[in-house]
Design a protein around this motif. Structure first.
Motif, PDB file in Angstrom:
ATOM      1  N   LEU A 123       5.973   7.185   2.678  1.00  0.00           N
ATOM      2  CA  LEU A 123       4.974   8.313   1.891  1.00  0.00           C
ATOM      3  C   LEU A 123       3.725   8.179   0.773  1.00  0.00           C
ATOM      4  O   LEU A 123       2.503   8.866   1.958  1.00  0.00           O
ATOM      5  CB  LEU A 123       5.720   9.578   0.069  1.00  0.00           C
ATOM      6  N   ARG A 124       3.028   7.215   0.101  1.00  0.00           N
ATOM      7  CA  ARG A 124       1.484   7.074  -0.212  1.00  0.00           C
ATOM      8  C   ARG A 124       0.943   6.593   1.247  1.00  0.00           C
ATOM      9  O   ARG A 124      -0.412   7.007   1.279  1.00  0.00           O
ATOM     10  CB  ARG A 124       1.716   5.150  -0.722  1.00  0.00           C
ATOM     11  N   ALA A 125       1.534   5.477   2.229  1.00  0.00           N
ATOM     12  CA  ALA A 125       0.242   5.421   3.346  1.00  0.00           C
ATOM     13  C   ALA A 125       0.012   6.890   4.045  1.00  0.00           C
ATOM     14  O   ALA A 125      -1.067   6.823   4.163  1.00  0.00           O
ATOM     15  CB  ALA A 125       0.903   4.735   4.324  1.00  0.00           C
ATOM     16  N   TRP A 126       0.649   8.059   3.899  1.00  0.00           N
ATOM     17  CA  TRP A 126       0.366   8.958   4.905  1.00  0.00           C
ATOM     18  C   TRP A 126      -0.197   9.619   3.349  1.00  0.00           C
ATOM     19  O   TRP A 126      -1.549  10.044   4.383  1.00  0.00           O
ATOM     20  CB  TRP A 126       2.070   9.801   4.963  1.00  0.00           C
ATOM     21  N   LEU A 127      -0.133   9.735   2.628  1.00  0.00           N
ATOM     22  CA  LEU A 127      -1.106  10.694   1.743  1.00  0.00           C
ATOM     23  C   LEU A 127      -2.453  10.092   1.972  1.00  0.00           C
ATOM     24  O   LEU A 127      -3.532  10.441   1.510  1.00  0.00           O
ATOM     25  CB  LEU A 127      -0.611  10.501   0.406  1.00  0.00           C
ATOM     26  N   ALA A 128      -2.743   8.672   1.745  1.00  0.00           N
ATOM     27  CA  ALA A 128      -4.056   7.831   2.054  1.00  0.00           C
ATOM     28  C   ALA A 128      -4.758   8.058   3.262  1.00  0.00           C
ATOM     29  O   ALA A 128      -5.560   7.896   2.579  1.00  0.00           O
ATOM     30  CB  ALA A 128      -3.359   6.015   1.826  1.00  0.00           C
ATOM     31  N   ALA A 129      -3.528   8.205   3.923  1.00  0.00           N
ATOM     32  CA  ALA A 129      -4.567   8.075   5.754  1.00  0.00           C
ATOM     33  C   ALA A 129      -5.075   9.738   5.753  1.00  0.00           C
ATOM     34  O   ALA A 129      -6.486   9.869   6.155  1.00  0.00           O
ATOM     35  CB  ALA A 129      -3.386   7.865   6.545  1.00  0.00           C
ATOM     36  N   ASP A 130      -4.160  10.222   5.712  1.00  0.00           N
ATOM     37  CA  ASP A 130      -4.700  11.770   5.497  1.00  0.00           C
ATOM     38  C   ASP A 130      -5.074  12.482   5.116  1.00  0.00           C
ATOM     39  O   ASP A 130      -5.834  13.742   4.834  1.00  0.00           O
ATOM     40  CB  ASP A 130      -3.518  12.669   6.120  1.00  0.00           C
ATOM     41  N   GLY A 131      -5.317  11.758   3.911  1.00  0.00           N
ATOM     42  CA  GLY A 131      -5.303  12.414   2.590  1.00  0.00           C
ATOM     43  C   GLY A 131      -4.572  13.297   1.655  1.00  0.00           C
ATOM     44  O   GLY A 131      -3.544  13.939   2.352  1.00  0.00           O
ATOM     45  N   ASN A 132      -4.654  13.592   0.174  1.00  0.00           N
ATOM     46  CA  ASN A 132      -4.041  14.088  -0.915  1.00  0.00           C
ATOM     47  C   ASN A 132      -3.927  15.578  -1.232  1.00  0.00           C
ATOM     48  O   ASN A 132      -4.398  15.850  -2.062  1.00  0.00           O
ATOM     49  CB  ASN A 132      -3.195  13.080  -1.461  1.00  0.00           C
ATOM     50  N   PRO A 133      -3.087  16.674  -0.880  1.00  0.00           N
ATOM     51  CA  PRO A 133      -3.658  17.901  -0.661  1.00  0.00           C
ATOM     52  C   PRO A 133      -3.638  18.336  -2.124  1.00  0.00           C
ATOM     53  O   PRO A 133      -3.558  19.126  -2.822  1.00  0.00           O
ATOM     54  CB  PRO A 133      -3.529  18.592   0.388  1.00  0.00           C
TER      55      PRO A 133
END
Lengths: 152, 176
Positions: free
Chosen positions: B108-118
């Motif tokens: 989850l962290r990797a995803w939100l770090a890469a695509d942005g955390n809304p």
């Protein structure tokens, strides 16, 4: 012969796999049976037409776990069902209760029987006139009388 | 019209009307019921999913309208709706909270770090139990909670631009 035995054993093992062979059963067999019965009556949210017993979905596995926990904690069947209905509505019950919203669902079979019966009755009624014998004319009457007189 | 033509026509009309009603009411058999509608937010307290971020608990919904989005890094539709979520807080003017459902924290962290955390807060629901308390049947699902802490709106599946523009934003304006 050995192949047949293997096939039979594999078929036999099917139901065991359905409830997740790696899941922890309740230590009390009576409670496990109750939990299994409850699972049979709960619909899987992912597969829609399978009970959570039959479903391999991850969410179904979680719901089975919850059913076991609640039964182990001493809840009644009604309490476990209510827990599920509070979250997912009557929809989650394989046998939804009879109420205003489900009346059509429950009465549909009887309604269909009445409609079908009416259709069959109308069909038979329409057929009947053709099947009725026509009255004999004078010549036929005479022949019939002759035949009857001949009879010993 | 001959009498034998009446029955097929009647059957056809009945089925047409039934389909018409189902279409008009927007009935979708793949949707599961919204049992939480009009009820208060379930009691929960989730740890933060992001390092240094804030978790999410029932108390965070007090006295304001908020959007809650259940998601997971393994879920393809969640990635599809992600661009729509990115500017949702700015467009709607209400906080957008996230709950990471049955995910692995590292993924989850990797995803939100890469695509942005809304999300202004992301709670981590590793076991999925909080999701079950909200009555979700999968991810993504998005809810709106009103000022009184009642759950008033739900959408199952990936949010999209027309839905946000034509349904979600007018609904939120109606709450203000």
């Amino acid at each position: 012969m050995r192949a047949l035995a293997v096939i039979v054993l594999l078929l036999w093992a099917g139901p065991a796999l359905a409830v997740g062979a790696d899941e922890t059963m309740l230590p009390d067999p009576a409670k496990e049976v109750r939990a299994r019965e409850l699972m049979e009556d709960l619909r899987c949210l992912v597969c829609k037409n399978q009970s959570i017993t039959d479903s391999n979905a991850d969410l179904a596995r979680d719901l089975r776990e919850i059913v076991r926990e609640r039964v182990a904690a001493g809840e009644t069947d009604a309490q476990v069902r209510q827990y599920m209905v509070d979250r997912y509505g009557d929809w989650i019950l394989m046998k939804p209760p009879f109420n205003v919203r489900t009346a059509l669902l429950w009465l549909a079979p009887a309604l269909m029987l009445v409609l079908g019966g009416f259709g069959a009755w109308a069909f038979v009624r329409r057929q009947r006139p053709a099947a009725q014998p026509q009255a004999l004319d004078a010549d036929e009457q005479a022949r019939l009388r002759a035949l009857l007189d001949e009879a010993p | 019209m001959k009498p034998q033509h009446v029955l097929p026509l009647a059957i056809f009309l009945t089925i047409s009307v039934a389909f018409g009603i189902a279409f008009y009411l927007n009935l979708d058999p793949t949707e599961t019921p919204f049992a939480l509608e009009g009820k208060t937010v379930p009691a929960f307290d989730l740890p933060p999913a992001i390092e240094g971020g804030e978790g999410l608990a029932t108390g965070d919904f007090r006295g304001k309208v908020a959007i809650v989005n259940f998601h997971a890094s393994w879920c393809a539709p969640c990635r599809a709706e992600h661009p729509v979520l990115m500017d949702l807080e700015k467009r709607t003017g209400v906080p957008v909270y996230g709950i990471a459902w049955k995910d692995k924290q590292a993924d989850l962290r990797a995803w939100l770090a890469a695509d942005g955390n809304p999300f202004s807060r992301v709670g981590f629901d590793g076991s999925g139990r909080v999701g079950i308390d909200w009555g979700i049947s999968g991810v993504p699902e998005t809810f709106v909670v009103d000022r009184a802490g009642k759950v008033v709106w739900r959408f199952q599946g990936a949010l999209n631009e027309p839905l946000v523009e034509k349904t979600l934003i007018p609904f939120l304006q109606g709450l203000k």
